[in-house]
Scaffold this motif. Structure first.
Motif, PDB file in Angstrom:
ATOM      1  N   ARG A  75      37.632  30.107  38.184  1.00  0.00           N
ATOM      2  CA  ARG A  75      37.850  28.869  37.314  1.00  0.00           C
ATOM      3  C   ARG A  75      36.706  27.689  37.846  1.00  0.00           C
ATOM      4  N   GLU A  76      35.472  28.015  38.163  1.00  0.00           N
ATOM      5  CA  GLU A  76      34.781  27.049  38.590  1.00  0.00           C
ATOM      6  C   GLU A  76      34.005  26.927  37.112  1.00  0.00           C
ATOM      7  N   TYR A  77      34.012  25.535  36.667  1.00  0.00           N
ATOM      8  CA  TYR A  77      33.671  25.314  35.238  1.00  0.00           C
ATOM      9  C   TYR A  77      32.287  24.294  35.217  1.00  0.00           C
ATOM     10  N   PHE A  78      31.310  24.703  34.880  1.00  0.00           N
ATOM     11  CA  PHE A  78      30.046  24.184  34.736  1.00  0.00           C
ATOM     12  C   PHE A  78      29.623  23.498  33.323  1.00  0.00           C
ATOM     13  N   GLY A  79      30.379  23.732  32.442  1.00  0.00           N
ATOM     14  CA  GLY A  79      30.258  23.175  31.177  1.00  0.00           C
ATOM     15  C   GLY A  79      29.324  23.786  30.250  1.00  0.00           C
ATOM     16  N   GLY A  80      28.748  24.646  30.297  1.00  0.00           N
ATOM     17  CA  GLY A  80      27.774  25.265  29.205  1.00  0.00           C
ATOM     18  C   GLY A  80      28.579  25.487  27.919  1.00  0.00           C
ATOM     19  N   THR A  81      27.719  25.275  26.742  1.00  0.00           N
ATOM     20  CA  THR A  81      28.467  25.407  25.716  1.00  0.00           C
ATOM     21  C   THR A  81      27.426  26.325  24.664  1.00  0.00           C
ATOM     22  N   LEU A  82      27.893  26.767  23.541  1.00  0.00           N
ATOM     23  CA  LEU A  82      26.941  27.579  22.638  1.00  0.00           C
ATOM     24  C   LEU A  82      25.994  26.485  21.943  1.00  0.00           C
ATOM     25  N   ASP A  83      25.910  25.331  21.546  1.00  0.00           N
ATOM     26  CA  ASP A  83      25.129  24.791  21.215  1.00  0.00           C
ATOM     27  C   ASP A  83      23.938  24.284  22.263  1.00  0.00           C
ATOM     28  N   GLY A  84      24.147  24.574  23.588  1.00  0.00           N
ATOM     29  CA  GLY A  84      23.502  24.445  24.615  1.00  0.00           C
ATOM     30  C   GLY A  84      22.478  25.818  24.491  1.00  0.00           C
ATOM     31  N   VAL A  85      22.970  26.834  24.287  1.00  0.00           N
ATOM     32  CA  VAL A  85      22.266  28.047  24.132  1.00  0.00           C
ATOM     33  C   VAL A  85      21.403  27.884  22.795  1.00  0.00           C
ATOM     34  N   ARG A  86      21.781  27.450  22.001  1.00  0.00           N
ATOM     35  CA  ARG A  86      20.978  27.261  20.572  1.00  0.00           C
ATOM     36  C   ARG A  86      19.726  26.226  21.026  1.00  0.00           C
ATOM     37  N   ARG A  87      20.026  25.301  21.713  1.00  0.00           N
ATOM     38  CA  ARG A  87      18.992  24.637  22.075  1.00  0.00           C
ATOM     39  C   ARG A  87      17.889  24.965  22.794  1.00  0.00           C
ATOM     40  N   ARG A  88      18.015  26.075  23.740  1.00  0.00           N
ATOM     41  CA  ARG A  88      17.239  26.697  24.549  1.00  0.00           C
ATOM     42  C   ARG A  88      16.484  28.150  23.859  1.00  0.00           C
ATOM     43  N   LEU A  89      16.834  28.299  22.540  1.00  0.00           N
ATOM     44  CA  LEU A  89      16.328  29.691  21.899  1.00  0.00           C
ATOM     45  C   LEU A  89      14.603  29.626  22.021  1.00  0.00           C
ATOM     46  N   ASP A  90      13.984  28.326  21.918  1.00  0.00           N
ATOM     47  CA  ASP A  90      12.623  28.519  22.132  1.00  0.00           C
ATOM     48  C   ASP A  90      12.319  29.242  23.454  1.00  0.00           C
ATOM     49  N   HIS A  91      12.855  29.087  24.433  1.00  0.00           N
ATOM     50  CA  HIS A  91      12.547  29.812  25.699  1.00  0.00           C
ATOM     51  C   HIS A  91      12.687  31.296  25.511  1.00  0.00           C
ATOM     52  N   LEU A  92      13.767  31.710  25.054  1.00  0.00           N
ATOM     53  CA  LEU A  92      14.094  33.149  24.734  1.00  0.00           C
ATOM     54  C   LEU A  92      12.883  33.703  23.922  1.00  0.00           C
ATOM     55  N   ALA A  93      12.661  33.047  22.744  1.00  0.00           N
ATOM     56  CA  ALA A  93      11.473  33.316  21.951  1.00  0.00           C
ATOM     57  C   ALA A  93      10.232  33.533  22.508  1.00  0.00           C
ATOM     58  N   GLY A  94       9.890  32.569  23.247  1.00  0.00           N
ATOM     59  CA  GLY A  94       8.453  32.706  24.174  1.00  0.00           C
ATOM     60  C   GLY A  94       8.614  33.771  25.243  1.00  0.00           C
ATOM     61  N   GLU A 114      39.477  32.802  17.239  1.00  0.00           N
ATOM     62  CA  GLU A 114      38.436  31.748  17.267  1.00  0.00           C
ATOM     63  C   GLU A 114      37.741  31.494  18.495  1.00  0.00           C
ATOM     64  N   VAL A 115      36.891  30.987  18.344  1.00  0.00           N
ATOM     65  CA  VAL A 115      35.907  30.832  19.481  1.00  0.00           C
ATOM     66  C   VAL A 115      36.580  29.543  20.111  1.00  0.00           C
ATOM     67  N   ASP A 116      36.325  29.626  21.652  1.00  0.00           N
ATOM     68  CA  ASP A 116      36.860  28.633  22.691  1.00  0.00           C
ATOM     69  C   ASP A 116      36.492  27.265  22.078  1.00  0.00           C
ATOM     70  N   PRO A 117      37.325  26.007  21.907  1.00  0.00           N
ATOM     71  CA  PRO A 117      36.574  24.712  21.636  1.00  0.00           C
ATOM     72  C   PRO A 117      35.792  24.327  22.672  1.00  0.00           C
ATOM     73  N   LEU A 118      35.812  24.659  23.901  1.00  0.00           N
ATOM     74  CA  LEU A 118      35.093  24.247  25.142  1.00  0.00           C
ATOM     75  C   LEU A 118      33.405  24.595  24.954  1.00  0.00           C
ATOM     76  N   LEU A 119      33.287  25.651  24.129  1.00  0.00           N
ATOM     77  CA  LEU A 119      32.052  26.284  23.820  1.00  0.00           C
ATOM     78  C   LEU A 119      31.518  25.750  22.483  1.00  0.00           C
ATOM     79  N   GLY A 120      32.414  24.770  21.834  1.00  0.00           N
ATOM     80  CA  GLY A 120      32.010  24.300  20.697  1.00  0.00           C
ATOM     81  C   GLY A 120      32.542  25.103  19.255  1.00  0.00           C
ATOM     82  N   GLY A 121      33.406  25.807  19.453  1.00  0.00           N
ATOM     83  CA  GLY A 121      34.467  26.439  18.415  1.00  0.00           C
ATOM     84  C   GLY A 121      33.377  27.315  17.763  1.00  0.00           C
ATOM     85  N   ASP A 122      34.234  27.906  16.420  1.00  0.00           N
ATOM     86  CA  ASP A 122      33.623  28.760  15.413  1.00  0.00           C
ATOM     87  C   ASP A 122      32.485  28.209  15.166  1.00  0.00           C
TER      88      ASP A 122
END
Length: 608
Positions: free
Chosen positions: A165-184, A211-219
């Motif tokens: 139940r520990e909720y830190f608030g990460g999202t799928l838009d957050g993942v998208r913002r960091r794709l350059d790190h993965l590419a590097g 559907e995708v969880d709205p907490l993560l940004g939804g579909d």
């Protein structure tokens, strides 16, 4: 253990060719032999087929046998005859005694898994802990009623009642913002743990698959992430729980309300509505019953089924990792696992043909011996905990206090490199070669302690990374491994990525990951080449990866050992170059290869 003069065969292109329903099997025999036979099992009976010498190089003779392919899987091993002595060669190695069929080589007939998988690498993201939409670090102001909001710098609890139940608030838009790190870093597949709505941050207790969880940004957020990844030449893999749903899932709610509903047949009720079978006895995870044809239709059969829906349409996923795949379709005397996995694999091929792609990956979670579940056209590969993760852990660990092993209260077992090689050879002997090359080599996952905590220091961690990049299988990183994140168990290891604290990153370990992943992309032998073990001792293991004219020698060490020396002729190497050296290992080349180490390190050498 010295293997350099052992006969050798594996499932790589150098040793297996298939044409017109026949397999040409080639075996390398140092010193030659009076006769070589391929022992093939046909309809339960063993047949001995003679192999002919086809090539000689120095004292090494290559033999080849033509073998008819069986309808599903062709089981075989070799008998190498010298005088009145037989050496049996199976996937586990060479034996001077009778062996069972369990370690036989296996060639699966039928459509092949996606060709791109063997050359890729995977980066696992636990969405709640990877990145937020913004750069905030305080507790999320908005959160669901079940959640315990946490600051981004908080350390997650270990196993316990509050962990999920520990909720830190990460999202799928957050993942998208960091794709350059993965590419590097050089990874090519982003694997997301479940993204469906649930009442936990792990989300394996989904309330719907539609559907995708709205907490993560939804579909919208998932499609945007997939689109951004595809534009970079990367892929995105989802996580599907075929074994169970959450107890708040719309199917289970209907099943409890109406015992005559189709959904009531999706679950294993023992006393409707409150008595039912669940995953490992956890009431919030009711188990699915695949004797229901309607359940199969909704999970993977229909065009709007869960599996198909997310693999099609705009910006689709590129595959599925299947949670507890080893338990899917199994309960007591019921065992539908092979049937269900075969149907899922066939359905994914249909989807791939319709959308015109290059194939979707079907990866099965499997904590233990996956061999028996892979001897057919089903799961493309497995999370190879038994054949990679645990052997490497038991070799390189430093007995850290508090790290759990397979959820026991016992300390981590410790072995030498020699025992780790034995474990890998024995366990992977059950996997067909094509399954092994489509499986993943993980050092850490969201279900385990962090490898950095297991081994205790950066040098030993980098030896493990060299192993996962050079042994057969797909390198698999859990987000944060590359910067030295720690964690004592599968809950505590789910630590947020410290984007705002770059000074805490282990830059040398990040650089080692980048260089090793880059080398794997450059060398086809490390992607699809064969594996020939050369030597192993208490503190080292040495092996070759070979493909066509390319030979790559890999030496891994956790401590000092005597100098190892081999003539290049013994290794089928004519030109030798040290490509990569890390830690406290070294190599010298002058008509032969000499390998030393005075501490943890690795050496990668290429020859032709």
């Amino acid at each position: 253990m010295k293997f350099v003069h052992d006969p050798h065969h594996d499932g790589s292109p150098d040793h297996v060719g298939v044409e017109d329903g026949r397999a040409r099997l080639r075996v390398r025999v140092p010193g030659g032999a009076d006769a070589v036979y391929a022992r093939v099992v046909e309809d339960g009976e063993a047949v001995m087929l003679p192999a002919d010498p086809v090539r000689t190089a120095g004292d090494v003779v290559w033999f080849e046998a033509a073998v008819p392919q069986r309808p599903v899987v062709t089981d075989y091993r070799f008998a190498i005859v010298r005088g009145n002595r037989y050496t049996w060669l199976d996937q586990e190695g060479a034996h001077g005694h009778e062996v069972t069929d369990a370690g036989d080589f296996r060639l699966i007939t039928g459509p092949q898994p996606p060709a791109w998988v063997a050359g890729t690498s995977v980066y696992q993201v636990f969405p709640d802990r990877f990145a937020r939409d913004d750069d905030s670090v305080g507790p999320p102001a908005e959160h669901p009623d079940w959640a315990l909001p946490r600051s981004w710098d908080d350390e997650p609890a270990g196993f316990g009642e509050t962990a999920a139940r520990e909720y830190f608030g990460g999202t799928l838009d957050g993942v998208r913002r960091r794709l350059d790190h993965l590419a590097g870093l050089g990874v090519e597949v982003v694997y997301l743990t479940p993204v469906f709505p649930a009442r936990s941050t792990h989300r394996y207790d989904a309330s719907t698959f539609s559907e995708v969880d709205p907490l993560l940004g939804g579909d919208r957020a998932l499609r945007a992430l997939a689109r951004a990844a595809h534009e970079r030449g990367m892929r995105v893999m989802g996580d599907l729980t075929t074994n169970h749903t959450g107890d708040a899932h719309e199917w289970f709610v209907t099943a409890r309300e109406d015992p005559g509903s189709a959904e009531a047949g999706f679950y294993l009720f023992t006393d409707h509505p409150d008595g039912y079978v669940s995953w490992m006895g956890v009431p919030s995870l009711p188990k699915l019953d695949y004797s229901s044809a309607e359940l199969r239709r909704r999970v993977y059969g229909a065009d709007d089924s869960v599996l198909v829906d997310w693999l099609t349409g705009p910006d689709p996923l590129d595959g599925w990792r299947v949670d507890v795949a080893n338990m899917t379709g199994r309960h007591g005397a019921q065992d539908l696992n092979r049937e269900v996995s075969g149907e899922i694999a066939a359905r994914m091929r249909e989807v791939d043909a319709q959308r015109g792609g290059d194939g979707s990956w079907l990866l099965a979670e499997h904590f233990h011996d996956a061999g028996p579940d892979t001897h057919h056209d089903g799961w493309h590969g497995v999370m190879n905990y038994a054949g990679f993760t645990r052997p490497v852990w038991t070799w390189l660990n430093t007995a850290p206090e508090g790290v759990r092993y397979m959820r026991t209260d016992s300390p981590l077992p410790r072995t030498g490199a020699e025992e780790a090689v034995r474990a890998m050879r024995a366990t992977n002997a059950g996997l067909p070669w094509r399954v092994l090359t489509h499986s993943v080599n993980a050092l850490s996952t969201h279900d385990s302690a962090r490898f950095r905590s297991v081994v205790g220091d950066a040098g030993r961690q980098r030896v493990g990374v060299a192993a996962q990049v050079t042994l057969p299988g797909v390198p698999f990183l859990f987000a944060g491994d590359e910067i030295g994140l720690e964690g004592l168990d599968g809950e505590n290891a789910r630590r947020p990525m410290p984007w705002h604290r770059p000074e805490t990153w282990d830059r040398e370990t990040l650089d080692a990951h980048t260089r090793l992943l880059s080398l794997r992309r450059e060398l086809p032998a490390l992607q699809t080449g064969g594996l020939r073990w050369l030597d192993a001792g208490p503190h080292h293991m040495t092996f070759l990866r070979t493909l066509g004219g390319q030979v790559v020698l890999v030496h891994l060490a956790d401590g000092p050992h005597e100098t190892l020396s081999a003539a290049c002729a013994d290794l089928d190497v004519s030109v030798v170059e040290v490509l990569l050296r890390g830690g406290r290992a070294s190599a010298r080349t002058d008509g032969k290869v000499e390998l030393d180490a005075d501490g943890p390190g690795y050496v990668i050498v290429v020859g032709r």
